[in-house]
Design a protein around this motif. Sequence first.
Motif, PDB file in Angstrom:
ATOM      1  N   UNK A 266       0.801  -1.029  -0.020  1.00 50.57           N
ATOM      2  CA  UNK A 266      -0.001  -0.079   0.022  1.00 50.57           C
ATOM      3  C   UNK A 266       0.692   1.316   0.019  1.00 50.57           C
ATOM      4  N   UNK A 267       2.069   1.231   0.722  1.00 50.86           N
ATOM      5  CA  UNK A 267       2.643   2.383   0.825  1.00 50.86           C
ATOM      6  C   UNK A 267       3.430   2.753  -0.460  1.00 50.86           C
ATOM      7  N   UNK A 268       4.075   1.740  -1.126  1.00 53.14           N
ATOM      8  CA  UNK A 268       4.657   1.914  -2.419  1.00 53.14           C
ATOM      9  C   UNK A 268       3.619   2.270  -3.490  1.00 53.14           C
ATOM     10  N   UNK A 269       2.146   1.769  -3.265  1.00 51.14           N
ATOM     11  CA  UNK A 269       1.343   2.161  -4.402  1.00 51.14           C
ATOM     12  C   UNK A 269       0.936   3.834  -4.084  1.00 51.14           C
ATOM     13  N   UNK A 270       0.976   4.165  -2.859  1.00 45.87           N
ATOM     14  CA  UNK A 270       0.727   5.503  -2.657  1.00 45.87           C
ATOM     15  C   UNK A 270       1.839   6.530  -3.279  1.00 45.87           C
ATOM     16  N   UNK A 271       2.901   6.042  -2.979  1.00 45.02           N
ATOM     17  CA  UNK A 271       3.933   6.808  -3.571  1.00 45.02           C
ATOM     18  C   UNK A 271       4.064   6.808  -5.104  1.00 45.02           C
ATOM     19  N   UNK A 272       3.833   5.690  -5.598  1.00 43.82           N
ATOM     20  CA  UNK A 272       3.698   5.635  -7.127  1.00 43.82           C
ATOM     21  C   UNK A 272       2.490   6.503  -7.546  1.00 43.82           C
ATOM     22  N   UNK A 273       1.319   6.468  -6.680  1.00 39.72           N
ATOM     23  CA  UNK A 273       0.289   7.152  -7.286  1.00 39.72           C
ATOM     24  C   UNK A 273       0.534   8.973  -7.085  1.00 39.72           C
ATOM     25  N   UNK A 274       1.241   9.179  -6.156  1.00 39.40           N
ATOM     26  CA  UNK A 274       1.718  10.543  -6.013  1.00 39.40           C
ATOM     27  C   UNK A 274       2.510  10.985  -7.179  1.00 39.40           C
ATOM     28  N   UNK A 275       3.395  10.027  -7.748  1.00 39.67           N
ATOM     29  CA  UNK A 275       4.233  10.497  -8.673  1.00 39.67           C
ATOM     30  C   UNK A 275       3.449  10.480 -10.215  1.00 39.67           C
ATOM     31  N   UNK A 290      -7.211   3.812  -4.686  1.00 40.55           N
ATOM     32  CA  UNK A 290      -8.042   3.205  -4.049  1.00 40.55           C
ATOM     33  C   UNK A 290      -7.739   1.781  -3.512  1.00 40.55           C
ATOM     34  N   UNK A 291      -6.888   1.097  -4.353  1.00 41.66           N
ATOM     35  CA  UNK A 291      -6.218  -0.185  -3.527  1.00 41.66           C
ATOM     36  C   UNK A 291      -5.445   0.110  -2.350  1.00 41.66           C
ATOM     37  N   UNK A 292      -4.681   1.369  -2.258  1.00 40.73           N
ATOM     38  CA  UNK A 292      -3.804   1.615  -0.693  1.00 40.73           C
ATOM     39  C   UNK A 292      -5.026   2.063   0.172  1.00 40.73           C
ATOM     40  N   UNK A 300      -5.500   6.859   7.782  1.00 47.23           N
ATOM     41  CA  UNK A 300      -4.400   7.803   8.109  1.00 47.23           C
ATOM     42  C   UNK A 300      -4.700   9.113   7.400  1.00 47.23           C
ATOM     43  N   UNK A 301      -4.869  10.229   8.249  1.00 48.51           N
ATOM     44  CA  UNK A 301      -5.225  11.265   7.693  1.00 48.51           C
ATOM     45  C   UNK A 301      -4.100  11.782   6.533  1.00 48.51           C
ATOM     46  N   UNK A 302      -3.000  11.637   6.907  1.00 47.14           N
ATOM     47  CA  UNK A 302      -1.865  12.223   5.851  1.00 47.14           C
ATOM     48  C   UNK A 302      -2.291  11.310   4.283  1.00 47.14           C
ATOM     49  N   UNK A 303      -2.546  10.125   4.235  1.00 50.83           N
ATOM     50  CA  UNK A 303      -3.109   9.559   2.987  1.00 50.83           C
ATOM     51  C   UNK A 303      -4.383  10.199   2.639  1.00 50.83           C
ATOM     52  N   UNK A 304      -5.323  10.150   3.428  1.00 52.66           N
ATOM     53  CA  UNK A 304      -6.552  10.669   2.966  1.00 52.66           C
ATOM     54  C   UNK A 304      -6.504  12.072   2.524  1.00 52.66           C
ATOM     55  N   UNK A 326     -13.403  12.396   6.270  1.00 51.23           N
ATOM     56  CA  UNK A 326     -12.791  11.057   7.121  1.00 51.23           C
ATOM     57  C   UNK A 326     -11.474  11.969   7.792  1.00 51.23           C
ATOM     58  N   UNK A 327     -10.576  12.666   7.061  1.00 51.04           N
ATOM     59  CA  UNK A 327      -9.331  13.201   7.732  1.00 51.04           C
ATOM     60  C   UNK A 327      -9.724  13.810   9.046  1.00 51.04           C
ATOM     61  N   UNK A 328     -10.799  14.971   9.024  1.00 54.34           N
ATOM     62  CA  UNK A 328     -10.970  15.677  10.097  1.00 54.34           C
ATOM     63  C   UNK A 328     -11.731  14.857  11.179  1.00 54.34           C
ATOM     64  N   UNK A 329     -12.505  13.857  10.785  1.00 52.91           N
ATOM     65  CA  UNK A 329     -13.306  12.971  12.005  1.00 52.91           C
ATOM     66  C   UNK A 329     -12.063  12.203  12.577  1.00 52.91           C
ATOM     67  N   UNK A 330     -11.215  11.774  12.197  1.00 53.03           N
ATOM     68  CA  UNK A 330     -10.058  11.041  12.644  1.00 53.03           C
ATOM     69  C   UNK A 330      -9.200  12.092  13.521  1.00 53.03           C
ATOM     70  N   UNK A 331      -9.053  13.183  12.792  1.00 51.42           N
ATOM     71  CA  UNK A 331      -7.851  14.027  13.561  1.00 51.42           C
ATOM     72  C   UNK A 331      -8.787  15.654  13.417  1.00 51.42           C
ATOM     73  N   UNK A 332      -9.526  15.855  14.725  1.00 49.99           N
ATOM     74  CA  UNK A 332     -10.221  17.285  14.347  1.00 49.99           C
ATOM     75  C   UNK A 332      -9.154  18.509  14.284  1.00 49.99           C
TER      76      UNK A 332
END
Length: 562
Positions: A266-275, A290-292, A300-304, A326-332
Amino acid sequence: MSALRGQPLDAAQAERFRRALGMLRSGQREQAQSIAQTLTEQAPQAADAWQLLGMCLAGNDRQEQANAAFEHALALLPGNAVISRNYGVSLARHGKALRVQGQLEAAEPVLRKALALLPEQASAWTDLGVVLRLLGRAGEALAAFRRAEGILHQRSADRPDLQDAINGALIDVGRPAEALAGARKLVAVHPGHPPAHETLSHLLWENGAELAPEEDPLSEFREAARAQPENRALQLAFARTLLMTKHADEALAVLQPLRKREPGNALLNWFAAEALDALQRHEQAAPLYAAAARGELGVLPEFLNARARHAFRARDFELARNCAEKSVAIDPCNQEGWTHLGTAWRLAGDEREHWLCDYQGLVGYAEVVPPAGFDDLSAFLQALAATLETMHNASREPANQSVRGGTQTAGQLFGRGGAVIRSAEEVLRETVENWLAGLPDDATHPFLSRRQRSVRFVGSWSVKLRSSGRHSNHFHAKGWASSAFYVALPGDVLASDISSRAGWLQFGQPLEELDLDLAPRRVIQPKPGHLALFPSYMWHGTVPFHSPEPRLTIAFDMQPKS
């Protein structure tokens, strides 16, 4: 641990002492504390019992009571080396915990007392250095790091993270050439240590034009990554640096063999998606996000937040809103989550955007009062500008900041020595507190509900923009409230009007890379000696200007403080 001299424990008590100590070491802290408490009641003059109680209380996160127990033990046996050692270790652990929690002002005296009791704690000197650096006292931080270095040298020990911290402190105190030499040495000795390569790359990025002309800031990092294909941490750090410096195509190439070795990671998918997103290949990025999202990253708010950025670029505004919610619900308190939610509301025509981002009511703009010792505001600004000029040692902007066409001071600005900077900090805090006092109450609002009487500064710096320079539209992830204080402005900024807006501050226009056709909600013409204040989640940036004179500002992020 042998029993201390003083009133001895009898044989039965000594056996219980040893049993409690064994329990403490094996993690049975409450049981150990119960025995220690009983021993202090049965043998109130035994320093052993009080010291054991202090160790147990500290292990159970009751540091204030632990300190009292250790102090009692030292009162019974003043200057005892064993008690001093254990008390010093206990305080050092507490100081480290406070540092990790961001309670820097509280951490400093605790760490200093730990070192007064046990000066040979290299880790405590390192923690103290980190605290002092974050407080803006880079010179003191460097001295603390050097103490740790000396202790480790005597033990023939080597800590690359400490050497990296020393290089960072050298940057902060305006000695980039020494920092560069130290960074080169560190990557030579520890070629597999990712932070060392990151520091070297950032140094060359900002200072290479003067210190290493013609050198590619990423060349050393690139060679290390090629030479160590199995060093996953190094590969990921290099990919992050490539993304940060707008080398998305190369980042994708670095990630490809990692993803082949770890399909579905998932982490590598995230990095590749950013690129892929950076390369405008949003359709290819979407399934990777979507897979990640189906794994642990999905909460994870950072990913969201990253997926929300992608959704904006892909024009999937409902997905962007869902991710932000979702991000602000997890971390207001997550500033980026609120930034994205406000943007999604605006795109949907939702009136909640105006509740969240009240660009008139929540943006303050005031002239500061000149501090004591200066005849007027002009004299203060001239002295402040002269001081700040000496701190702008880099030749270009940092790779990971909003500055475009300028420089930013290293480290923390506030907390440094010098009367002018101290005076600036005082008058700016005073202006902030006056602004806070005039804000309304709203227990449901993510900004207003956290308002207190004052603030603590969690970041402070100066920016010097050259002609054509600007701040790209951004927000401040580490703040609650943020700012811009105008120290010196070029003539064309002072003479500009609403049609040109040269050098003006603008609010509400999203990051350019999101490619959203939204105009600013409010613009402000900067004036020397004026301070702009606003929630950290508000999009803000500046309009380019054209002048041989620089645009010089101070900025700082704040968290509430009662």
